[in-house]
Design a protein around this motif. Structure first.
Motif, short mmCIF file in Angstrom:
data_model
loop_
_atom_site.label_atom_id
_atom_site.label_comp_id
_atom_site.label_asym_id
_atom_site.label_seq_id
_atom_site.Cartn_x
_atom_site.Cartn_y
_atom_site.Cartn_z
N LYS A 18 0.84 -1.20 0.00
CA LYS A 18 0.00 0.00 0.00
C LYS A 18 0.88 1.25 0.00
CE LYS A 18 -3.85 2.08 2.55
NZ LYS A 18 -3.43 3.28 3.24
N ALA A 19 1.92 1.26 0.83
CA ALA A 19 2.84 2.40 0.89
C ALA A 19 3.56 2.60 -0.44
CB ALA A 19 3.85 2.20 2.02
N LEU A 20 3.94 1.50 -1.08
CA LEU A 20 4.63 1.58 -2.37
C LEU A 20 3.70 2.17 -3.42
CD1 LEU A 20 7.02 -1.07 -3.76
CD2 LEU A 20 5.37 -0.02 -5.27
N VAL A 21 2.47 1.69 -3.49
CA VAL A 21 1.51 2.17 -4.48
C VAL A 21 1.19 3.64 -4.24
CG1 VAL A 21 -0.88 1.95 -5.30
CG2 VAL A 21 0.51 -0.10 -4.97
N GLU A 22 0.94 4.01 -2.98
CA GLU A 22 0.60 5.39 -2.67
C GLU A 22 1.79 6.34 -2.85
OE1 GLU A 22 -0.99 4.97 1.29
OE2 GLU A 22 -3.00 4.60 0.53
N GLY A 23 3.00 5.81 -2.82
CA GLY A 23 4.20 6.62 -2.98
C GLY A 23 4.68 6.72 -4.42
N ALA A 24 3.84 6.32 -5.37
CA ALA A 24 4.23 6.34 -6.79
C ALA A 24 4.70 7.73 -7.18
CB ALA A 24 3.06 5.89 -7.66
N PRO A 25 5.69 7.88 -8.03
CA PRO A 25 6.38 6.85 -8.80
C PRO A 25 7.42 6.08 -7.97
CG PRO A 25 7.26 9.01 -9.34
CD PRO A 25 6.14 9.23 -8.36
N LYS A 26 7.36 4.77 -8.09
CA LYS A 26 8.28 3.87 -7.37
C LYS A 26 8.68 2.72 -8.28
CE LYS A 26 8.03 5.34 -2.97
NZ LYS A 26 9.08 5.58 -2.03
N SER A 27 9.87 2.20 -8.04
CA SER A 27 10.35 1.04 -8.77
C SER A 27 9.75 -0.22 -8.16
CB SER A 27 11.87 0.99 -8.69
OG SER A 27 12.34 -0.19 -9.28
N LEU A 28 9.18 -1.09 -9.01
CA LEU A 28 8.60 -2.34 -8.52
C LEU A 28 9.60 -3.48 -8.61
CD1 LEU A 28 5.04 -2.27 -10.11
CD2 LEU A 28 5.67 -1.74 -7.77
N LYS A 29 10.27 -3.57 -9.74
CA LYS A 29 11.25 -4.64 -9.97
C LYS A 29 12.38 -4.10 -10.81
CE LYS A 29 9.82 -9.30 -9.39
NZ LYS A 29 9.70 -10.60 -9.98
N LYS A 30 13.61 -4.50 -10.45
CA LYS A 30 14.79 -4.08 -11.20
C LYS A 30 15.46 -5.30 -11.80
CE LYS A 30 15.82 -0.03 -8.41
NZ LYS A 30 16.80 0.66 -7.59
N ASP A 31 16.26 -5.06 -12.81
CA ASP A 31 17.07 -6.10 -13.46
C ASP A 31 16.24 -7.27 -13.96
OD1 ASP A 31 19.32 -4.57 -12.91
OD2 ASP A 31 19.69 -5.57 -11.00
N VAL A 32 15.12 -6.95 -14.64
CA VAL A 32 14.30 -8.01 -15.23
C VAL A 32 14.48 -8.00 -16.74
CG1 VAL A 32 12.58 -8.06 -13.39
CG2 VAL A 32 12.25 -6.54 -15.30
N LYS A 33 14.23 -9.14 -17.35
CA LYS A 33 14.35 -9.25 -18.81
C LYS A 33 13.16 -8.55 -19.47
CE LYS A 33 16.83 -13.59 -18.67
NZ LYS A 33 16.81 -15.01 -18.94
N GLN A 34 13.31 -8.21 -20.74
CA GLN A 34 12.28 -7.50 -21.49
C GLN A 34 10.94 -8.23 -21.45
OE1 GLN A 34 12.50 -4.41 -23.42
NE2 GLN A 34 10.31 -4.70 -23.32
N GLU A 35 10.96 -9.56 -21.63
CA GLU A 35 9.72 -10.33 -21.65
C GLU A 35 8.99 -10.21 -20.31
OE1 GLU A 35 12.82 -12.11 -22.23
OE2 GLU A 35 12.69 -11.50 -24.31
N GLU A 36 9.74 -10.36 -19.20
CA GLU A 36 9.13 -10.28 -17.88
C GLU A 36 8.61 -8.87 -17.61
OE1 GLU A 36 10.08 -11.08 -13.15
OE2 GLU A 36 11.65 -11.51 -14.62
N ALA A 37 9.36 -7.86 -18.03
CA ALA A 37 8.95 -6.46 -17.83
C ALA A 37 7.64 -6.19 -18.58
CB ALA A 37 10.05 -5.52 -18.31
N ASP A 38 7.54 -6.68 -19.81
CA ASP A 38 6.32 -6.49 -20.61
C ASP A 38 5.13 -7.21 -19.97
OD1 ASP A 38 7.61 -4.90 -22.47
OD2 ASP A 38 8.04 -6.56 -23.83
N GLU A 39 5.40 -8.40 -19.45
CA GLU A 39 4.34 -9.20 -18.82
C GLU A 39 3.82 -8.49 -17.56
OE1 GLU A 39 4.39 -13.42 -16.57
OE2 GLU A 39 5.31 -13.47 -18.57
N LEU A 40 4.73 -7.97 -16.74
CA LEU A 40 4.34 -7.25 -15.52
C LEU A 40 3.57 -5.99 -15.87
CD1 LEU A 40 7.62 -7.61 -13.43
CD2 LEU A 40 5.48 -8.85 -13.09
N LYS A 41 4.03 -5.29 -16.90
CA LYS A 41 3.36 -4.06 -17.33
C LYS A 41 1.92 -4.37 -17.75
CE LYS A 41 3.60 -0.23 -20.54
NZ LYS A 41 4.31 0.49 -21.57
N GLU A 42 1.77 -5.43 -18.53
CA GLU A 42 0.45 -5.84 -19.01
C GLU A 42 -0.49 -6.16 -17.84
OE1 GLU A 42 -0.91 -9.52 -21.65
OE2 GLU A 42 0.67 -8.35 -22.63
#
Length: 96
Positions: free
Chosen positions: A60-84
């Protein structure tokens, strides 16, 4: 004269190393939460919890504090999947 030639060569080598660095970085991406639809806040928090493994309070704190990083050092496919997934529940996501 040879001393100057080596100095120039060293400078060229450094420039080449700098030019190669961005190519390597493109294999790792950062998924960033930049905002969310107020009506879907609870859904976004639930999805963030599922992705990050955080507790309710932390998510909740992370979402309310946007902009925030959710995940770092992920591959393009995983990043696209999370975004979707996150955009489907009302989040605004940026991939860097």
């Amino acid at each position: 004269e040879n001393g100057f030639g080596m100095g120039g060569g060293g400078g060229g080598g450094a420039a080449a190393a700098v030019a190669e660095a961005p190519k390597e970085e493109k294999t790792k991406f950062e998924v960033k939460l930049t905002g969310f639809d107020a009506k879907s806040k609870i859904k976004v928090i639930k999805e963030v919890r599922a992705i990050t493994g955080l507790g309710l309070k932390e998510a909740k704190a992370l979402v309310e504090g946007a902009p925030k990083s959710l995940k770092k050092d992920v591959k393009q496919e995983e990043a696209d999947e999370l975004k979707e997934k996150l955009e489907a529940v009302g989040a605004t996501i940026e991939i860097e």
